[in-house]
Scaffold this motif. Structure first.
Motif, mmCIF file in Angstrom:
data_model
loop_
_atom_site.group_PDB
_atom_site.id
_atom_site.type_symbol
_atom_site.label_atom_id
_atom_site.label_comp_id
_atom_site.label_asym_id
_atom_site.label_seq_id
_atom_site.Cartn_x
_atom_site.Cartn_y
_atom_site.Cartn_z
ATOM 1 N N ASN A 29 1.040 26.010 45.907
ATOM 2 C CA ASN A 29 -0.333 25.479 45.880
ATOM 3 C C ASN A 29 -0.880 25.401 44.466
ATOM 4 O OD1 ASN A 29 -0.431 25.113 48.624
ATOM 5 N ND2 ASN A 29 -1.349 27.114 49.058
ATOM 6 N N GLU A 30 -0.609 26.441 43.682
ATOM 7 C CA GLU A 30 -1.071 26.428 42.292
ATOM 8 C C GLU A 30 -0.478 25.233 41.535
ATOM 9 O OE1 GLU A 30 -3.237 28.158 40.678
ATOM 10 O OE2 GLU A 30 -3.713 29.667 42.169
ATOM 11 N N ILE A 31 0.796 24.989 41.767
ATOM 12 C CA ILE A 31 1.466 23.882 41.072
ATOM 13 C C ILE A 31 0.895 22.548 41.514
ATOM 14 C CG2 ILE A 31 3.692 22.711 40.767
ATOM 15 C CD1 ILE A 31 5.016 25.445 41.032
ATOM 16 N N LYS A 32 0.620 22.399 42.812
ATOM 17 C CA LYS A 32 0.044 21.147 43.319
ATOM 18 C C LYS A 32 -1.332 20.886 42.714
ATOM 19 C CE LYS A 32 2.426 20.915 47.785
ATOM 20 N NZ LYS A 32 2.255 20.978 49.264
ATOM 21 N N LYS A 33 -2.137 21.935 42.631
ATOM 22 C CA LYS A 33 -3.472 21.781 42.037
ATOM 23 C C LYS A 33 -3.379 21.415 40.563
ATOM 24 C CE LYS A 33 -5.658 25.116 45.200
ATOM 25 N NZ LYS A 33 -6.272 26.460 45.304
ATOM 26 N N LEU A 34 -2.455 22.065 39.865
ATOM 27 C CA LEU A 34 -2.259 21.783 38.448
ATOM 28 C C LEU A 34 -1.856 20.330 38.236
ATOM 29 C CD1 LEU A 34 -2.388 23.499 35.834
ATOM 30 C CD2 LEU A 34 0.067 23.846 36.041
ATOM 31 N N LEU A 65 -6.953 19.976 25.637
ATOM 32 C CA LEU A 65 -6.062 19.477 26.683
ATOM 33 C C LEU A 65 -4.610 19.519 26.217
ATOM 34 C CD1 LEU A 65 -5.438 18.156 29.374
ATOM 35 C CD2 LEU A 65 -6.063 15.938 28.381
ATOM 36 N N LYS A 66 -4.397 19.143 24.970
ATOM 37 C CA LYS A 66 -3.045 19.161 24.422
ATOM 38 C C LYS A 66 -2.491 20.579 24.423
ATOM 39 C CE LYS A 66 -2.681 18.367 20.012
ATOM 40 N NZ LYS A 66 -2.645 17.669 18.705
ATOM 41 N N ASP A 67 -3.339 21.556 24.074
ATOM 42 C CA ASP A 67 -2.902 22.947 24.025
ATOM 43 C C ASP A 67 -2.488 23.441 25.408
ATOM 44 O OD1 ASP A 67 -2.528 25.249 22.322
ATOM 45 O OD2 ASP A 67 -4.182 26.171 23.415
ATOM 46 N N VAL A 68 -3.258 23.082 26.423
ATOM 47 C CA VAL A 68 -2.911 23.476 27.792
ATOM 48 C C VAL A 68 -1.615 22.805 28.233
ATOM 49 C CG1 VAL A 68 -3.612 23.331 30.208
ATOM 50 C CG2 VAL A 68 -5.286 23.956 28.468
ATOM 51 N N ALA A 69 -1.457 21.519 27.899
ATOM 52 C CA ALA A 69 -0.236 20.805 28.279
ATOM 53 C C ALA A 69 0.990 21.452 27.646
ATOM 54 C CB ALA A 69 -0.344 19.337 27.862
ATOM 55 N N TYR A 70 0.862 21.873 26.386
ATOM 56 C CA TYR A 70 1.963 22.572 25.731
ATOM 57 C C TYR A 70 2.274 23.888 26.450
ATOM 58 C CZ TYR A 70 2.874 19.893 21.431
ATOM 59 O OH TYR A 70 3.285 18.956 20.524
ATOM 60 N N VAL A 128 -3.706 29.207 33.349
ATOM 61 C CA VAL A 128 -3.641 27.866 32.763
ATOM 62 C C VAL A 128 -4.446 26.889 33.614
ATOM 63 C CG1 VAL A 128 -2.093 25.929 32.351
ATOM 64 C CG2 VAL A 128 -1.467 28.171 31.524
ATOM 65 N N ARG A 129 -4.354 27.016 34.931
ATOM 66 C CA ARG A 129 -5.107 26.098 35.802
ATOM 67 C C ARG A 129 -6.613 26.287 35.629
ATOM 68 N NH1 ARG A 129 -7.291 25.499 40.714
ATOM 69 N NH2 ARG A 129 -6.907 27.629 41.410
ATOM 70 N N GLY A 130 -7.029 27.530 35.389
ATOM 71 C CA GLY A 130 -8.444 27.771 35.144
ATOM 72 C C GLY A 130 -8.915 27.069 33.884
ATOM 73 N N ARG A 131 -8.123 27.127 32.828
ATOM 74 C CA ARG A 131 -8.480 26.422 31.578
ATOM 75 C C ARG A 131 -8.527 24.911 31.801
ATOM 76 N NH1 ARG A 131 -3.773 28.432 27.988
ATOM 77 N NH2 ARG A 131 -4.563 26.817 26.566
ATOM 78 N N LEU A 132 -7.591 24.427 32.605
ATOM 79 C CA LEU A 132 -7.549 22.983 32.854
ATOM 80 C C LEU A 132 -8.753 22.541 33.683
ATOM 81 C CD1 LEU A 132 -5.568 20.753 32.033
ATOM 82 C CD2 LEU A 132 -4.555 20.886 34.310
ATOM 83 N N ASP A 134 -11.693 23.860 33.497
ATOM 84 C CA ASP A 134 -12.818 23.797 32.550
ATOM 85 C C ASP A 134 -12.796 22.485 31.763
ATOM 86 O OD1 ASP A 134 -13.670 26.280 33.353
ATOM 87 O OD2 ASP A 134 -12.652 27.359 31.730
ATOM 88 N N ILE A 135 -11.614 22.062 31.379
ATOM 89 C CA ILE A 135 -11.482 20.789 30.658
ATOM 90 C C ILE A 135 -11.897 19.624 31.558
ATOM 91 C CG2 ILE A 135 -9.757 19.207 29.675
ATOM 92 C CD1 ILE A 135 -8.252 21.695 28.667
ATOM 93 N N LYS A 136 -11.555 19.721 32.825
ATOM 94 C CA LYS A 136 -11.921 18.665 33.777
ATOM 95 C C LYS A 136 -13.439 18.560 33.918
ATOM 96 C CE LYS A 136 -11.231 17.284 38.606
ATOM 97 N NZ LYS A 136 -10.583 17.656 39.899
ATOM 98 N N LYS A 137 -14.122 19.708 33.902
ATOM 99 C CA LYS A 137 -15.583 19.703 34.047
ATOM 100 C C LYS A 137 -16.275 18.971 32.898
ATOM 101 C CE LYS A 137 -15.645 24.104 36.564
ATOM 102 N NZ LYS A 137 -15.994 25.564 36.494
ATOM 103 N N GLU A 138 -15.630 18.956 31.718
ATOM 104 C CA GLU A 138 -16.247 18.338 30.542
ATOM 105 C C GLU A 138 -16.135 16.819 30.545
ATOM 106 O OE1 GLU A 138 -15.186 20.110 26.781
ATOM 107 O OE2 GLU A 138 -14.683 21.997 27.750
#
Length: 1005
Positions: A29-34, A65-70, A128-132, A134-138
């Protein structure tokens, strides 16, 4: 660039979901959400990339976003490394997943601690999903849009309006382009007779990087009076990014007829109208600033142009050579940078608009240094000149000189956007590759092969399975060169790109788009390092202090400058850099690599070439992902890890210049992914690999490049040799067969050696062949077969039982031939050339392309005849004959084009007696003597009227130069090495020196 990283993350996440070992519900589930969040963000990336230059908040959002993707990529990489180990069967042949129905995202090496690691990885994924999220909210806060719609259309029109060009030019403001203008005028005005297919129009392209002045050059040519008189119609259209055939056609018509109203006409009506306008007239159409590479659009646009008169021209400007190719170019003019003086003049004119010449003269020294930063780019010179107008004091100019050029907002707004267009035009994969160039210092010679392997190591290149990643990367590199983002290409003999450079301002562009992920790190100033998001680093300086750098624990690339003093690598270094994918310690002082290197599970690229390393630690074999291991020039290297065969992902193993390495470890035959291995050693000892593994490696269909096979004397039969199937290796371009040992061989052993080499016939694509130490009586027949039409270089070393040379004159492309140590050869004649009829009656050219010929250490060679059906060696430029004491004469019919001759002479040595060769073009002569030589025997010197350089070596008892020297009227350089009597007589002042004083350049060594 971020788009490519996000796409890679989505691909890897999908692969993880497809894998049967990931069945735990919470992890799935975590992977699907990510994955879902990444897909959402991917939709707005185009909008974000467009706004990043002027919007700092968007730029920061992209960096996050780039940092999270890395980080996601690092986690997935760990999974892909460990999961296969977890599924490997134990000694009972059963995997731990068959025994236990417990699975996790990251599977451990053994089943005992998989629960702990599952929790650890699950926690990392959740963080990592939590950080992502936050990026989505922006996204809403930044007003980023996935549906650009009307905004994209409006912004495109605004950008186009800002960039739209016209045909008018201020000719007085143009500097340093007179030569370019004349060349373009020549292409425009020359008669059309003899042009390609006699088409009515010819395309001329002006190609160069952004800011060079391509448009200005086109304007200069367009407004030239000769051009106005030569063409009946002239039209100017700024095309820019949107290559709309209908819009361009309408613009061409309007350029010729300003009253034309064509709003309601379709494309067919417009083209018919344009064809009628151009019919029978000689026209010039300038299409400025073209970006589109689609040849089908050009094919549609050019249809009306066919109606014009012969001599018509289409002049295009573009940054991309691919565009010129798509438009069927007939001629290309590559625009270079301005000279420093011209750049200074342009800068000076701008500054003089706001200050006096006297004021500027006091600042000229600093100003010229500032202009150096422009790198010959006219746009930069004008922009910086304008920016400096408001900076009036010497102190301020000093600050500008010492600062990064991009720290100036005026410069940023003037130059960077112009170059940024080239970046935006790149496909996502090329954006990532381009940004990576910022890890290299400015003015760095960027090696194509190294760069491509680094790209592959970073995961920037994905294979389509039909093509190797390295081939795709090579195409990427060439494309960046064609797009003018690289320059100054260096080519090898086969016209392949080897190295390039990057303009300083383009390097600044790469640094700008890479952001904080790439950095040059001065190890003397580590205190100023901000390592939080650093992913790629080039380390330079003179010594190493690691602690501050340890904080860069996300580092993926670490390249070290050769000047760094580093005799050993700290044992704990690799505890901090666990995510390293590329490590380059080449040319450093390192002598030992710690076994902890095995902790670098993600390492793909390791370069230790030209270091003092004597052996590699066994721990290295734990780096199962390693793709490239370069050890070239490690002259003290004696041992490779025993477990090398475990590194099944290894694609490139460089072992050139490792003469102390006497064997390769057993198990190397398992390296089925190898593309290049420069040395294979057949060893009969306990530790070394045998012919069975060597032939297994050779058998890999993808083996390519250069290959040296050492120890062929251990191959026992034709059947063993045949199993290697060398003849199938289409991508091997250089092959060396080397035999070791000097023990006496019986007749059966010699015959066996001949049979084996006959069977080891390579593929006809081969370009370079070296046979060393072969002890058969004759060389194989295939070596002289004209079917080897690609063979350009042959070297035959120490084949000391062969009594005659093979018929190499039949090889149609051979350019370089080196024959050394063939001691049984007494005569060289027709068998060496091409005299099939043996009567000289034919007209076949022997050695048609041979340019360089060396004969060395042939102690029994007595006679040389140039015999053949027709011409022999008509292209020969250089001939060297050394240590051939019994050869008394040179052939009288040496090819007249010969320019360089090197030979050893003696009191009764070469040449003496017989007809002398006529060498009207010889301009370089090297003569080697001996202690016995007391007089110069070369009476034929007088006819060497073109001689410009002469070198005399090792004539310790030679006391005078021959009288023939007075006839060498063209002689410009005389070098005399280790000839003490000649130095004593002619090296000082006096009458003897006066005899040679007319020679401009004389040096005694």
């Amino acid at each position: 660039m971020v788009d490519s990283l996000v796409s890679l993350a989505i691909e890897k996440l999908a692969k993880v979901l497809e894998d049967k070992v990931v069945s735990l519900v919470d992890v799935t589930n975590e992977i699907k959400k990510l994955s879902s969040t990444f897909k959402f963000l991917q939709a707005v990336l185009k909008d974000a990339e467009t706004r990043r230059v002027k919007d700092e908040a968007v730029k920061e959002w992209l960096e996050n976003l780039k940092d999270v993707a890395y980080d996601v990529d690092d986690i997935l990489d760990e999974w892909m490394t460990e999961a296969p180990k977890s599924q490997a069967p134990d000694e009972d042949g059963v995997s731990c997943f068959s025994k236990k129905k417990v699975t996790s995202f990251l599977l451990p090496v053994n089943c005992f601690n998989h629960v702990v690691l599952r929790c650890k990885i699950g926690s990392r994924i959740k963080e990592v999903r939590g950080r992502l999220d936050d990026i989505k909210k922006e996204v809403k806060l930044l007003h980023l849009s996935g549906d650009r719609g009307e905004r994209e259309r409006v912004e495109s029109e605004v950008r186009w309006g800002e960039r739209e060009t016209g045909s008018l030019v201020d000719q007085l403001s143009v500097v340093g382009r007179e030569g370019d203008k004349n060349e373009v005028l020549h292409l425009l005005l020359r008669e059309s007779s003899g042009e390609v297919n006699e088409v009515p129009f010819v395309v001329i392209s002006i190609v160069g990087m952004g800011g060079l002045g391509k448009t200005t050059l086109a304007q200069l040519a367009y407004n030239d009076e000769k051009v106005k008189g030569y063409f009946e119609m002239r039209m100017w259209v700024c095309v820019s990014e949107d290559f709309n055939v209908k819009q361009i056609t309408e613009s061409i018509i309007k350029s010729a007829d300003t009253k034309f109203e064509g709003k309601n006409l379709n494309l067919d009506q417009l083209q018919l109208h344009l064809r009628e306008m151009l019919h029978g007239k000689r026209f010039l159409i300038v299409l400025d600033d073209i970006w589109c590479e689609a040849s089908e659009k050009w094919d549609k646009l050019k249809l009306p142009f066919q109606a014009g008169a012969s001599g018509s021209r289409i002049l295009i400007t573009t940054r991309n050579e691919n565009v010129a190719l798509a438009m069927g170019r007939a001629h290309e003019h590559k625009l270079a940078v301005l000279s420093h003086d011209d750049c200074w003049l342009m800068f000076r004119r701008r500054v003089l608009e706001h200050r006096s010449a006297e004021e500027l003269s006091e600042l000229e020294d600093i100003g010229r240094e500032i202009v150096n930063k422009c790198g010959g780019l006219p746009l930069a010179a004008k922009t910086i000149g304008s920016a400096m107008c408001s900076r009036r004091t010497r102190r301020v100019w000093d600050l500008v000189l010492e600062s990064d050029i991009w720290n100036s907002r005026d410069v940023l707004q003037g130059v960077l956007p112009a170059l940024l267009l080239s970046y935006h035009d790149l496909p996502p994969a090329l954006k990532q590759c381009f940004a990576y160039f910022s890890v290299f210092p400015k003015d760095w010679k960027i090696e194509k092969d190294v760069t491509v392997k680094l790209w592959v190591a970073q995961g920037f290149i994905r294979s389509d399975r039909s093509t190797d990643m390295e081939e795709i990367g090579g195409l990427y590199f060439d494309d960046l060169l064609r797009r003018s983002l690289l320059q100054d290409a260096e080519l090898d003999d086969d016209k392949n790109i080897v190295k390039c450079k990057m303009h300083d301002l383009v390097h600044d562009l790469a640094k700008s788009v890479a952001g904080s992920e790439c950095s040059l790190v001065d190890i003397r100033e580590q205190a100023s390092l901000n390592p939080s998001n650093l992913r790629h680093s080039f380390l330079y300086g003179s010594f190493v202090v690691w602690p501050t750098l340890y904080k860069a624990n996300k580092l993926r690339t670490l390249l070290c400058d050769s000047r760094i003093y580093m005799p050993r690598v700290p044992n704990n270094l690799f505890n901090h850099f666990r995510h390293l994918r590329a490590l380059d310690l080449s040319h450093t002082s390192i002598q030992k690599l710690p076994g902890t290197v095995g902790k670098l599970k993600q390492l793909r690229y390791l370069d230790l070439s030209h270091t003092g390393i004597e052996e590699l630690p066994e721990g290295l074999s734990n780096c199962g992902n390693l793709q490239t291991l370069i050890l070239n020039g490690c002259v003290q290297l004696k041992k490779l890890p025993k477990g090398l065969g475990k590194m099944i992902n290894l694609r490139h193993l460089g072992l050139e210049g490792t003469d102390e390495l006497k064997y390769l470890p057993q198990g190397i035959g398992r390296l089925s992914s190898l593309r290049t291995i420069t040395k294979l050693i057949v060893e009969g000892g306990i530790e070394g690999c045998k012919w069975g593994e060597v032939k297994q490696l050779i058998n890999h269909l993808h083996l390519q490049g250069r290959l040296e096979i050492i120890g062929l004397e251990k191959v026992k039969s034709r059947e063993e040799a045949r199993e290697a199937e060398v003849y199938k290796k289409q991508k091997l371009y250089a092959l060396s067969y080397e035999y070791r040992g000097d023990e006496a061989l019986d007749d059966d052993a010699v015959k066996r050696m001949e049979d084996v080499l006959e069977i080891l016939q390579p593929h006809t694509n081969l370009k370079k062949l070296n046979i060393h130490g072969y002890r058969g009586w004759k060389l194989p027949k295939w070596i002289e077969d004209p079917v080897f039409s690609n063979l350009v270089e042959v070297m035959l070393f120490s084949c000391d039982k062969c009594k005659q040379l093979p018929g190499l004159g039949k090889l149609p492309s051979l350019k370089y031939l080196d024959i050394w140590g063939m001691e049984e050869v007494r005569k060289v004649g027709g068998e060496f050339s091409w005299d099939d009829n043996n009567d000289g009656s034919g007209g076949v050219v022997s050695f048609p392309k041979l340019q360089t010929l060396f004969f060395q250490n042939m102690s029994n060679w007595e006679e040389w005849e140039l015999i053949g059906d027709g011409e022999v060696m008509p292209s020969l430029l250089e001939l060297q004959i050394q240590e051939c004491p019994k050869l008394k004469e040179l052939p009288s019919n040496l090819p007249p084009l010969l320019q360089k001759l090197s030979l050893r002479i003696g009191n009764d040595g070469l040449p003496s007696g017989g007809p002398l060769p006529i060498l009207p073009n010889l301009n370089h002569l090297e003569v080697y003597g001996s202690d016995e030589l007391t007089s110069f025997p070369c009476g034929w010197l007088r006819q060497l009227r073109a001689l410009q350089t002469m070198e005399i070596w090792c004539c310790s008892n030679l006391g005078s130069l021959p009288e023939e020297f007075q006839h060498l009227t063209m002689l410009q350089r005389l070098r005399i090495w280790t000839c003490p009597l000649l130095k004593e007589r002619y090296g000082g002042r006096g009458e003897d020196r006066d005899k040679i004083a007319r020679i401009p350049n004389i040096i005694f060594y």
